[in-house]
Design a protein around this motif. Structure first.
Motif, mmCIF file in Angstrom:
data_model
loop_
_atom_site.group_PDB
_atom_site.id
_atom_site.type_symbol
_atom_site.label_atom_id
_atom_site.label_comp_id
_atom_site.label_asym_id
_atom_site.label_seq_id
_atom_site.Cartn_x
_atom_site.Cartn_y
_atom_site.Cartn_z
ATOM 1 N N HIS A 15 13.791 37.572 69.666
ATOM 2 C CA HIS A 15 14.831 36.847 68.935
ATOM 3 C C HIS A 15 15.085 37.567 67.610
ATOM 4 O O HIS A 15 14.180 38.188 67.044
ATOM 5 C CB HIS A 15 14.397 35.408 68.662
ATOM 6 N N ILE A 16 16.321 37.456 67.130
ATOM 7 C CA ILE A 16 16.686 38.006 65.818
ATOM 8 C C ILE A 16 17.006 36.821 64.918
ATOM 9 O O ILE A 16 17.929 36.044 65.190
ATOM 10 C CB ILE A 16 17.913 38.943 65.892
ATOM 11 N N LEU A 17 16.227 36.670 63.855
ATOM 12 C CA LEU A 17 16.356 35.508 62.991
ATOM 13 C C LEU A 17 16.676 35.914 61.561
ATOM 14 O O LEU A 17 16.291 36.984 61.095
ATOM 15 C CB LEU A 17 15.045 34.701 62.987
ATOM 16 N N SER A 18 17.365 34.996 60.865
ATOM 17 C CA SER A 18 17.600 35.168 59.432
ATOM 18 C C SER A 18 16.298 34.919 58.679
ATOM 19 O O SER A 18 15.302 34.450 59.249
ATOM 20 C CB SER A 18 18.669 34.177 58.960
ATOM 21 N N ASP A 19 16.305 35.191 57.389
ATOM 22 C CA ASP A 19 15.114 34.929 56.584
ATOM 23 C C ASP A 19 14.746 33.444 56.600
ATOM 24 O O ASP A 19 13.576 33.083 56.409
ATOM 25 C CB ASP A 19 15.333 35.379 55.138
ATOM 26 N N GLU A 20 15.730 32.596 56.856
ATOM 27 C CA GLU A 20 15.478 31.150 56.902
ATOM 28 C C GLU A 20 15.036 30.691 58.287
ATOM 29 O O GLU A 20 14.767 29.505 58.500
ATOM 30 C CB GLU A 20 16.740 30.383 56.494
ATOM 31 N N GLY A 58 18.764 41.346 61.229
ATOM 32 C CA GLY A 58 17.863 40.233 60.983
ATOM 33 C C GLY A 58 16.423 40.610 61.251
ATOM 34 O O GLY A 58 16.098 41.772 61.544
ATOM 35 N N ASN A 59 15.556 39.616 61.160
ATOM 36 C CA ASN A 59 14.128 39.800 61.418
ATOM 37 C C ASN A 59 13.874 39.758 62.923
ATOM 38 O O ASN A 59 14.260 38.793 63.598
ATOM 39 C CB ASN A 59 13.320 38.688 60.749
ATOM 40 N N ILE A 60 13.196 40.762 63.446
ATOM 41 C CA ILE A 60 12.888 40.794 64.870
ATOM 42 C C ILE A 60 11.559 40.068 65.081
ATOM 43 O O ILE A 60 10.542 40.434 64.490
ATOM 44 C CB ILE A 60 12.782 42.234 65.399
ATOM 45 N N VAL A 61 11.592 39.037 65.929
ATOM 46 C CA VAL A 61 10.387 38.256 66.221
ATOM 47 C C VAL A 61 10.246 38.125 67.730
ATOM 48 O O VAL A 61 11.204 38.297 68.489
ATOM 49 C CB VAL A 61 10.442 36.863 65.566
ATOM 50 N N VAL A 62 9.025 37.816 68.185
ATOM 51 C CA VAL A 62 8.741 37.646 69.612
ATOM 52 C C VAL A 62 8.209 36.237 69.817
ATOM 53 O O VAL A 62 7.260 35.818 69.143
ATOM 54 C CB VAL A 62 7.699 38.676 70.104
ATOM 55 N N LYS A 63 8.818 35.524 70.751
ATOM 56 C CA LYS A 63 8.375 34.155 71.027
ATOM 57 C C LYS A 63 6.965 34.176 71.600
ATOM 58 O O LYS A 63 6.639 34.983 72.466
ATOM 59 C CB LYS A 63 9.329 33.476 72.003
ATOM 60 N N LEU A 64 6.113 33.303 71.095
ATOM 61 C CA LEU A 64 4.746 33.193 71.598
ATOM 62 C C LEU A 64 4.724 32.455 72.946
ATOM 63 O O LEU A 64 5.592 31.641 73.207
ATOM 64 C CB LEU A 64 3.877 32.443 70.575
ATOM 65 N N ALA A 71 13.097 45.098 61.234
ATOM 66 C CA ALA A 71 14.446 44.534 61.149
ATOM 67 C C ALA A 71 15.370 45.284 62.093
ATOM 68 O O ALA A 71 15.194 46.477 62.335
ATOM 69 C CB ALA A 71 14.969 44.635 59.722
ATOM 70 N N GLY A 72 16.351 44.581 62.634
ATOM 71 C CA GLY A 72 17.291 45.231 63.539
ATOM 72 C C GLY A 72 18.321 44.255 64.054
ATOM 73 O O GLY A 72 18.476 43.146 63.523
ATOM 74 N N PHE A 73 19.011 44.663 65.104
ATOM 75 C CA PHE A 73 20.043 43.796 65.693
ATOM 76 C C PHE A 73 20.154 44.076 67.181
ATOM 77 O O PHE A 73 19.638 45.077 67.693
ATOM 78 C CB PHE A 73 21.390 44.017 64.998
ATOM 79 N N ARG A 74 20.831 43.174 67.868
ATOM 80 C CA ARG A 74 21.118 43.331 69.291
ATOM 81 C C ARG A 74 22.613 43.540 69.455
ATOM 82 O O ARG A 74 23.420 42.944 68.741
ATOM 83 C CB ARG A 74 20.720 42.059 70.043
ATOM 84 N N ASN A 75 22.993 44.358 70.453
ATOM 85 C CA ASN A 75 24.419 44.491 70.751
ATOM 86 C C ASN A 75 24.791 43.571 71.904
ATOM 87 O O ASN A 75 23.960 42.830 72.439
ATOM 88 C CB ASN A 75 24.797 45.950 70.998
ATOM 89 N N GLU A 76 26.039 43.655 72.325
ATOM 90 C CA GLU A 76 26.532 42.756 73.361
ATOM 91 C C GLU A 76 25.896 43.019 74.726
ATOM 92 O O GLU A 76 25.960 42.172 75.626
ATOM 93 C CB GLU A 76 28.065 42.860 73.462
ATOM 94 N N ASP A 77 25.282 44.189 74.911
ATOM 95 C CA ASP A 77 24.607 44.509 76.171
ATOM 96 C C ASP A 77 23.131 44.107 76.163
ATOM 97 O O ASP A 77 22.419 44.364 77.144
ATOM 98 C CB ASP A 77 24.701 46.017 76.461
ATOM 99 N N GLY A 78 22.667 43.507 75.066
ATOM 100 C CA GLY A 78 21.268 43.119 74.977
ATOM 101 C C GLY A 78 20.353 44.234 74.530
ATOM 102 O O GLY A 78 19.130 44.068 74.532
ATOM 103 N N TYR A 79 20.919 45.376 74.155
ATOM 104 C CA TYR A 79 20.106 46.492 73.660
ATOM 105 C C TYR A 79 19.666 46.195 72.226
ATOM 106 O O TYR A 79 20.442 45.678 71.421
ATOM 107 C CB TYR A 79 20.903 47.796 73.674
#
Length: 634
Positions: free
Chosen positions: A429-434, A444-450, A484-492
């Motif tokens: 998931h890509i999340l804001s600082d909040e 945004g912040n790159i995180v991995v769901k537990l 930090a990073g982002f996802r594009n429309e293809d999920g990359y």
């Protein structure tokens, strides 16, 4: 068509069934009672109730299955002019005997063994012998500073240290024994014994009653006919501790459990890297780093590949064709290195002319990790080699790739600048600082769901209280990657740098990685770095550093003006990019990561400590000199 979408969906629909199927590739002494036990540890534990042994899976079972005469390890040392091959049967014999030697010194299940060695076959023997006994190894990069080694001795509290008399660099011999003796003198914890591999170019003085000569110990065990059997351990027991290389403060001891790690690595060798047992797989790293653990030692040997232990550099041993020579000579099928190594090669041989001297017809893929692979370097390598160049992203904590291009499932299109898609087990998931989801193509912040998948750290060594603040407290329910990073429309996924490398210019959050892409695209630039320097008016201003390709003789001022204009054209005035400096080289860790944080402290005039992982401390003085004429802004 790639099978990746179906495989990833199968993991999503039933994670436990997915990993239970993957676990069939491992030899278990006792199968798991539960594939995943959510009640254990910080987020749960994999393969609870199972017992196994990593050395058995790397060696014994292959020999029993008829792979004994296949080379397991090829040692190639251009710095000493030495080459050596060990078959699976020979490696098993060496490991059984050295494990008996460790056992004779009192090493048993759960004990720690610190390994402080150069890139020689004996480092693999020491790691596997430790694992054979059910003990826990902690490899420290050979030649690491004495005070840093002392910190690790105090934390791991090893019963035995395995080391060597020296390491060999292209222009120097690094004496390990004085560093080791100094570390032990500093440390509160004293090991009972040290085993020293005496190398012919430097013989170390041994301390009576504490130090043993490797060869004498092995000869003694061999004369006695002593060989150690594999000790069953719980799948959830630690295989090793690997300390993260922070520049300040107490390093974190990342724990790797045994069973989940084997399952994950076995899955990646076939499905991510696309290699078959018997093929040659080369990871040009060092066993002191996580890549060396996973893809020089354990991954290839678990899968029945031939792995290469290389004691050399990408350039200077003897030239920028060093890697191509190894790839050609040993018919490597899949190659894994750091983008920094490619940039060093590109700097010395910008047109890739040396490649034509070697037969690389066996090489199918080149994988990159360790630092962000800028699109210019990826494109250069693809054109020069004529094969897919795959960026993938992972961390010391995860032990294997979070995202990548799964060649074994059928390659996905390469998009330079992207590490492609999540591997099974990683729900990104890509999340804001909040903590809120951000739109596509938004940084945004790159995180991995537990929970994290098998192979990832279940804990920190003797530091449970640090796990939450380090990884899970900031974004509840997620593992914080601190990237930090982002996802594009293809999920990359596009990794743009550490969250610390996202700078705030007059309220605008900007990626230094995006600016580095622009700098790297300039025709004269071999490698680069961008930092955020403190500014009284705008908070931070970006500052660039570039190393030029070999043979460039143009005026530095002209190149710097062109780069500033290029950033203004491609990113815009919002970047406020006005300062770039040509430097002879960038400060890096021994694993090739640019020390941007230290460079920022120099630029800001803040007192800094020389990072213990730095390859050459003299470079920091060079950066200070370059910045000494920086105008005061604001």
């Amino acid at each position: 068509m790639s099978r990746y979408p179906d495989v990833y969906k199968s993991w999503q629909s039933n994670p436990e069934a997915f990993w239970a199927e993957a676990a069939k590739a491992v030899d278990w002494f006792k199968p798991a009672d539960r594939v995943f036990d959510a009640s254990q540890g910080a987020y749960g534990r994999w393969f609870a109730g199972a017992t196994c042994n990593a050395a058995h899976n790397c060696l014994d079972r292959h020999v029993a299955a008829g792979r004994g005469q296949q080379p397991a390890i090829i040692y190639d040392s251009p710095v000493t002019g030495t080459k050596r091959a060990l078959t699976y049967a020979e490696l098993l014999d060496e490991v059984e005997i050295f494990a008996a030697g460790l056992a004779s010194l009192g090493v048993s299940k759960g004990d720690r063994v610190v390994i402080y060695m150069p890139m020689v076959p004996e480092v693999a023997i020491a790691m596997l012998a430790t694992a054979r006994l059910g003990a826990i190894h902690s490899v420290v990069f050979g030649g690491f500073a004495a005070n840093e080694l002392a910190v690790r001795l105090n934390d791991a509290k090893p019963k035995v240290i395995v080391s060597a008399s020296c390491g060999v660099e292209p222009k120097a011999i690094i004496k390990y024994k004085p560093l080791l003796d100094s570390a032990i003198a500093m440390a509160a914890h004293k090991p009972e014994h040290c085993i020293i591999l005496q190398r012919p170019m430097e013989r170390a003085a041994l301390i009576d009653g504490r130090d043993l000569d490797w060869s004498a110990l092995v000869d003694d065990m061999r004369a006695q006919g002593a060989k150690a059997a594999c000790v069953p351990v719980a799948a959830t027991d630690p295989l090793y501790i690997l300390y993260t290389s922070g520049s300040t403060g107490q390093p974190k001891g990342v724990v790797r459990d045994t069973g989940g790690y084997m399952v994950a690595l076995m899955w990646t060798m076939k499905n991510l890297y696309g290699v078959e047992p018997g093929e040659v797989f080369w990871s040009a790293s060092d066993v002191g780093w996580v890549v060396g653990h996973s893809y020089i030692i354990y991954g290839p040997l678990l899968h029945g590949n031939t792995t290469i232990i290389y004691e050399g550099k990408p350039v200077g041993t003897p030239d920028a064709g060093a890697f191509w020579r190894v790839l050609s000579e040993y018919k490597v099928a899949s190659f894994f290195t750091a983008p920094t190594a490619l940039r060093a090669i590109k700097k010395e041989d910008p047109t890739g002319s040396l490649i034509s001297n070697y037969d690389l017809s066996h090489l199918r893929t080149l994988f990159l990790a360790g630092e962000r692979a800028d699109p210019d370097t990826v494109t250069w390598a693809e054109h020069a080699l004529g094969i897919p160049v795959i960026d993938h992203w992972w961390q010391t904590e995860t032990g294997w790739a979070i995202t990548g291009n799964p060649i074994g499932l059928g390659a996905l299109p390469v998009k330079p600048g992207s590490s492609t898609v999540p591997m099974p087990g990683y729900d990104i998931h890509i999340l804001s600082d909040e903590g809120h989801p951000v739109p596509q193509r938004t940084l945004g912040n790159i995180v991995v769901k537990l929970p994290l998948p098998p192979g990832c750290l279940p804990a920190l060594w003797n530091a449970d209280e640090r796990f939450g603040p380090s990884y899970t407290d900031e974004f509840p329910g997620f593992y914080k990657t601190a990237d930090a990073g982002f996802r594009n429309e293809d999920g990359y996924l596009f990794i743009m740098g550490r969250t610390d490398d996202i700078i705030n210019v007059a309220g605008h959050r900007l990626s230094t990685g995006a600016m580095e892409e622009v700098l790297a695209s300039h025709k004269d630039v071999a490698e680069c770095a961008v930092i955020g320097a403190a500014d009284a008016l705008k908070g931070e201003l970006p500052m660039g550093f570039v190393v030029l390709k070999a043979g460039v003789t143009r005026e530095h001022a002209d190149i710097e003006r062109e780069i500033v204009a290029l950033v203004r054209e491609r990113i815009g005035p919002v970047a406020a990019f006005k300062t770039v400096r040509v430097v002879a080289r960038l400060p890096k860790t021994r694993s090739g990561k640019v020390l941007r944080g230290t460079m920022k402290k120099i630029a800001d005039g803040i007192e800094y400590q020389v990072p213990p992982t730095i390859d050459d401390p003299a470079i920091l003085a060079e950066i200070e000199t370059v910045l000494s004429n920086r105008p005061v802004v604001g």
